[in-house]
Scaffold this motif. Structure first.
Motif, PDB file in Angstrom:
ATOM      1  N   MET A 134       0.833  -1.192   0.000  1.00  0.00           N
ATOM      2  CA  MET A 134       0.000   0.000   0.000  1.00  0.00           C
ATOM      3  C   MET A 134       0.870   1.244   0.000  1.00  0.00           C
ATOM      4  O   MET A 134       0.760   2.110   0.852  1.00  0.00           O
ATOM      5  N   ALA A 135       1.768   1.280  -0.852  1.00  0.00           N
ATOM      6  CA  ALA A 135       2.689   2.407  -0.857  1.00  0.00           C
ATOM      7  C   ALA A 135       2.280   3.428  -1.892  1.00  0.00           C
ATOM      8  O   ALA A 135       1.648   3.112  -2.873  1.00  0.00           O
ATOM      9  N   GLY A 136       2.654   4.682  -1.664  1.00  0.00           N
ATOM     10  CA  GLY A 136       2.112   5.749  -2.464  1.00  0.00           C
ATOM     11  C   GLY A 136       3.064   6.374  -3.444  1.00  0.00           C
ATOM     12  O   GLY A 136       4.141   5.873  -3.699  1.00  0.00           O
ATOM     13  N   PRO A 137       2.674   7.524  -4.012  1.00  0.00           N
ATOM     14  CA  PRO A 137       3.380   8.076  -5.139  1.00  0.00           C
ATOM     15  C   PRO A 137       4.670   8.802  -4.843  1.00  0.00           C
ATOM     16  O   PRO A 137       5.502   8.933  -5.723  1.00  0.00           O
ATOM     17  N   VAL A 138       4.866   9.306  -3.659  1.00  0.00           N
ATOM     18  CA  VAL A 138       6.073  10.067  -3.384  1.00  0.00           C
ATOM     19  C   VAL A 138       7.132   9.127  -2.838  1.00  0.00           C
ATOM     20  O   VAL A 138       6.940   8.468  -1.837  1.00  0.00           O
ATOM     21  N   GLN A 139       8.265   9.052  -3.502  1.00  0.00           N
ATOM     22  CA  GLN A 139       9.313   8.143  -3.080  1.00  0.00           C
ATOM     23  C   GLN A 139      10.631   8.904  -2.985  1.00  0.00           C
ATOM     24  O   GLN A 139      10.920   9.769  -3.784  1.00  0.00           O
ATOM     25  N   ALA A 140      11.436   8.528  -1.994  1.00  0.00           N
ATOM     26  CA  ALA A 140      12.728   9.170  -1.830  1.00  0.00           C
ATOM     27  C   ALA A 140      13.834   8.413  -2.542  1.00  0.00           C
ATOM     28  O   ALA A 140      14.930   8.906  -2.684  1.00  0.00           O
ATOM     29  N   ALA A 141      13.529   7.212  -2.974  1.00  0.00           N
ATOM     30  CA  ALA A 141      14.549   6.393  -3.610  1.00  0.00           C
ATOM     31  C   ALA A 141      13.972   5.688  -4.812  1.00  0.00           C
ATOM     32  O   ALA A 141      12.788   5.770  -5.072  1.00  0.00           O
ATOM     33  N   GLY A 142      14.826   4.971  -5.539  1.00  0.00           N
ATOM     34  CA  GLY A 142      14.384   4.269  -6.727  1.00  0.00           C
ATOM     35  C   GLY A 142      13.704   2.965  -6.377  1.00  0.00           C
ATOM     36  O   GLY A 142      13.429   2.665  -5.216  1.00  0.00           O
ATOM     37  N   PRO A 143      13.429   2.126  -7.389  1.00  0.00           N
ATOM     38  CA  PRO A 143      12.720   0.876  -7.174  1.00  0.00           C
ATOM     39  C   PRO A 143      13.504  -0.047  -6.251  1.00  0.00           C
ATOM     40  O   PRO A 143      14.722  -0.049  -6.213  1.00  0.00           O
ATOM     41  N   LEU A 169       2.131   3.452   6.822  1.00  0.00           N
ATOM     42  CA  LEU A 169       3.322   2.617   6.879  1.00  0.00           C
ATOM     43  C   LEU A 169       4.554   3.454   6.568  1.00  0.00           C
ATOM     44  O   LEU A 169       4.456   4.639   6.239  1.00  0.00           O
ATOM     45  N   ALA A 170       5.720   2.841   6.668  1.00  0.00           N
ATOM     46  CA  ALA A 170       6.975   3.575   6.495  1.00  0.00           C
ATOM     47  C   ALA A 170       7.046   4.277   5.145  1.00  0.00           C
ATOM     48  O   ALA A 170       7.504   5.425   5.051  1.00  0.00           O
ATOM     49  N   ASP A 171       6.604   3.605   4.076  1.00  0.00           N
ATOM     50  CA  ASP A 171       6.675   4.195   2.737  1.00  0.00           C
ATOM     51  C   ASP A 171       5.773   5.407   2.582  1.00  0.00           C
ATOM     52  O   ASP A 171       5.957   6.204   1.657  1.00  0.00           O
ATOM     53  N   ASN A 172       4.793   5.545   3.452  1.00  0.00           N
ATOM     54  CA  ASN A 172       3.782   6.584   3.286  1.00  0.00           C
ATOM     55  C   ASN A 172       3.974   7.783   4.199  1.00  0.00           C
ATOM     56  O   ASN A 172       3.079   8.635   4.300  1.00  0.00           O
ATOM     57  N   LEU A 173       5.117   7.848   4.863  1.00  0.00           N
ATOM     58  CA  LEU A 173       5.463   8.994   5.702  1.00  0.00           C
ATOM     59  C   LEU A 173       6.802   9.539   5.213  1.00  0.00           C
ATOM     60  O   LEU A 173       7.846   8.921   5.416  1.00  0.00           O
ATOM     61  N   ILE A 174       6.759  10.693   4.559  1.00  0.00           N
ATOM     62  CA  ILE A 174       7.944  11.265   3.933  1.00  0.00           C
ATOM     63  C   ILE A 174       8.255  12.626   4.547  1.00  0.00           C
ATOM     64  O   ILE A 174       7.390  13.511   4.614  1.00  0.00           O
ATOM     65  N   THR A 175       9.486  12.780   4.995  1.00  0.00           N
ATOM     66  CA  THR A 175       9.950  14.077   5.492  1.00  0.00           C
ATOM     67  C   THR A 175      10.640  14.818   4.356  1.00  0.00           C
ATOM     68  O   THR A 175      11.657  14.360   3.829  1.00  0.00           O
ATOM     69  N   GLY A 176      10.059  15.956   3.944  1.00  0.00           N
ATOM     70  CA  GLY A 176      10.601  16.735   2.842  1.00  0.00           C
ATOM     71  C   GLY A 176      11.881  17.458   3.224  1.00  0.00           C
ATOM     72  O   GLY A 176      12.302  17.469   4.394  1.00  0.00           O
ATOM     73  N   ILE A 235       0.620   2.520  12.537  1.00  0.00           N
ATOM     74  CA  ILE A 235       1.980   3.021  12.745  1.00  0.00           C
ATOM     75  C   ILE A 235       2.757   2.093  13.677  1.00  0.00           C
ATOM     76  O   ILE A 235       3.892   1.702  13.387  1.00  0.00           O
ATOM     77  N   CYS A 236       2.136   1.713  14.793  1.00  0.00           N
ATOM     78  CA  CYS A 236       2.836   0.872  15.773  1.00  0.00           C
ATOM     79  C   CYS A 236       3.243  -0.460  15.171  1.00  0.00           C
ATOM     80  O   CYS A 236       4.381  -0.918  15.362  1.00  0.00           O
ATOM     81  N   GLU A 237       2.347  -1.097  14.437  1.00  0.00           N
ATOM     82  CA  GLU A 237       2.647  -2.405  13.865  1.00  0.00           C
ATOM     83  C   GLU A 237       3.521  -2.280  12.620  1.00  0.00           C
ATOM     84  O   GLU A 237       4.460  -3.049  12.425  1.00  0.00           O
ATOM     85  N   GLY A 238       3.195  -1.321  11.776  1.00  0.00           N
ATOM     86  CA  GLY A 238       3.952  -1.154  10.537  1.00  0.00           C
ATOM     87  C   GLY A 238       5.388  -0.724  10.778  1.00  0.00           C
ATOM     88  O   GLY A 238       6.299  -1.127  10.038  1.00  0.00           O
ATOM     89  N   GLN A 239       5.606   0.086  11.819  1.00  0.00           N
ATOM     90  CA  GLN A 239       6.950   0.538  12.141  1.00  0.00           C
ATOM     91  C   GLN A 239       7.648  -0.388  13.131  1.00  0.00           C
ATOM     92  O   GLN A 239       8.819  -0.180  13.457  1.00  0.00           O
ATOM     93  N   GLY A 240       6.928  -1.397  13.627  1.00  0.00           N
ATOM     94  CA  GLY A 240       7.519  -2.312  14.593  1.00  0.00           C
ATOM     95  C   GLY A 240       7.914  -1.630  15.891  1.00  0.00           C
ATOM     96  O   GLY A 240       8.965  -1.935  16.471  1.00  0.00           O
ATOM     97  N   LEU A 241       7.088  -0.706  16.376  1.00  0.00           N
ATOM     98  CA  LEU A 241       7.429   0.038  17.596  1.00  0.00           C
ATOM     99  C   LEU A 241       7.367  -0.883  18.823  1.00  0.00           C
ATOM    100  O   LEU A 241       6.455  -1.701  18.954  1.00  0.00           O
ATOM    101  N   ASP A 242       8.328  -0.708  19.716  1.00  0.00           N
ATOM    102  CA  ASP A 242       8.305  -1.487  20.950  1.00  0.00           C
ATOM    103  C   ASP A 242       7.388  -0.805  21.969  1.00  0.00           C
ATOM    104  O   ASP A 242       6.787   0.243  21.692  1.00  0.00           O
ATOM    105  N   ASP A 270       5.430  -7.055   6.962  1.00  0.00           N
ATOM    106  CA  ASP A 270       5.034  -6.210   8.079  1.00  0.00           C
ATOM    107  C   ASP A 270       5.760  -4.880   7.950  1.00  0.00           C
ATOM    108  O   ASP A 270       6.963  -4.807   8.064  1.00  0.00           O
ATOM    109  N   GLY A 271       4.966  -3.812   7.703  1.00  0.00           N
ATOM    110  CA  GLY A 271       5.573  -2.498   7.597  1.00  0.00           C
ATOM    111  C   GLY A 271       5.974  -2.148   6.187  1.00  0.00           C
ATOM    112  O   GLY A 271       6.682  -1.179   5.960  1.00  0.00           O
ATOM    113  N   GLY A 272       5.513  -2.858   5.191  1.00  0.00           N
ATOM    114  CA  GLY A 272       5.847  -2.535   3.809  1.00  0.00           C
ATOM    115  C   GLY A 272       5.205  -3.525   2.882  1.00  0.00           C
ATOM    116  O   GLY A 272       4.755  -4.585   3.285  1.00  0.00           O
ATOM    117  N   LYS A 273       5.139  -3.208   1.615  1.00  0.00           N
ATOM    118  CA  LYS A 273       4.507  -4.068   0.645  1.00  0.00           C
ATOM    119  C   LYS A 273       5.517  -4.525  -0.383  1.00  0.00           C
ATOM    120  O   LYS A 273       6.413  -3.791  -0.765  1.00  0.00           O
TER     121      LYS A 273
END
Length: 318
Positions: A1-10, A204-211, A236-243, A17-20
């Motif tokens: 379930m990742a979205g259109p804005v990406q900081a890196a290539g494929p 999830l991690a892919d869907n939170l981007i710091t500009g 967020i807790c499960e996708g990021q694996g937060l303790d 868990d935490g990514g697709k």
């Protein structure tokens, strides 16, 4: 379930868990640029590179004059995944007006594709200074947006996914045993809620981007709907694996008051519900043939075991 804005290539991710899961592929530019591009660009866009080929979308970085844009082509299995593109468009317009997502350029009325501005940046990390305060502020901003007339009905979502799954396949047979235990948490979560708001539902991690300017953006709003804000927290807790300590810190920053046992229990209910929905999401992919590797089957089995363990732990704790 990742979205259109990406900081890196494929890239290809092997965990569920935490990514697709993604894979790279070569596609001709002529097959990517929509014929109606003049609706959203004064100059003919050119393909720079593929950003991601996911299970629900394919995303491409384009150049249009001096601008860089992201084109997301929607998957043909949107119906099986119960995606409502009208709802996504409404949520995106609200988030765009509040500066909470990548700037919106064009939503195709026929829901074939989406165009946003490209925002280079880094994925949110819990290790960054002030990370939880920043994320909590973004969440409160999302939850303050006007509610939309599309609700995340957990029961309906579960039923839709289950109808799309052939549970006779291994490793999906054991999913059946989770249904009744999860239902108890669905009921408890509904009873503990105190109002519904617009939620992103896939942070999830892919869907939170710091500009580059330090602003945190939420991207990929295809699962947005009105619902319980603790579902966003659970994703967020499960996708990021937060303790446990990190979950406590996020809750405290979000709630802006000391965390109570009721708050913790409410979050645990939604962690279990999210874990189950995530498993069903992957089971739909498996049944459709989109996930055919043996390793992915092993990972699904592992996640079933992990969710069973979490259900047992919470049952002993209450």
């Amino acid at each position: 379930m990742a979205g259109p804005v990406q900081a890196a290539g494929p890239r290809e991710q092997s965990t569920i868990d935490g990514g697709k899961r993604r894979c790279t592929m070569t596609v001709a530019a002529a097959d990517i640029i929509p014929d109606d591009w003049p609706r959203w660009s004064r100059t003919r866009p050119t393909l720079i590179r593929t950003l991601a080929n996911g299970l629900t979308n394919r995303s491409f970085l384009l150049a249009a004059g001096e601008q860089q844009l992201v084109l997301r082509r929607n998957s043909v299995i949107s119906d099986a995944l119960d995606l409502n593109r009208d709802t996504e468009a409404r949520a995106l317009h609200l988030a765009d007006s509040a500066g909470l997502c990548a700037p919106l350029v064009y939503c195709d009325p026929e829901h074939r594709y989406l165009v946003t501005r490209y925002v280079p940046g880094d994925r949110w990390s819990p290790d960054n200074a002030g990370a939880f305060a920043q994320l909590a502020a973004l969440l409160r901003g999302i939850h303050r947006l006007p509610a939309i007339d599309a609700e995340l009905d957990i029961g309906d979502k579960i039923d839709h996914y289950r109808r799309s799954i052939d549970t006779g396949q291994s490793p999906l047979r054991s999913l059946q045993s989770l249904h009744q235990p999860v239902q108890r948490h669905v009921v408890a979560a509904g009873e503990s809620g105190n109002g519904k708001v617009l939620c992103h539902n896939d942070l999830l991690a892919d869907n939170l981007i710091t500009g580059a300017d330090g602003t945190l953006y939420a991207i990929d709003w295809e699962y947005a709907a009105t619902g319980d804000p603790f579902y966003d927290l659970a994703v967020i807790c499960e996708g990021q694996g937060l303790d446990g300590d990190q979950r406590e810190k996020l809750l405290a920053e979000y709630l802006r008051h000391p965390v109570s046992d009721i708050d913790r229990q409410r979050l645990d209910h939604w962690r279990i519900i999210y874990g189950y929905l995530s498993l069903l999401w992957y089971a739909v992919q498996w049944s459709c043939g989109a996930l055919g590797s043996r390793s992915m089957g092993e990972e699904i089995s592992g996640q079933i075991e992990s969710l069973s363990e979490l259900i047992s732990i919470t049952a002993r704790g209450y």
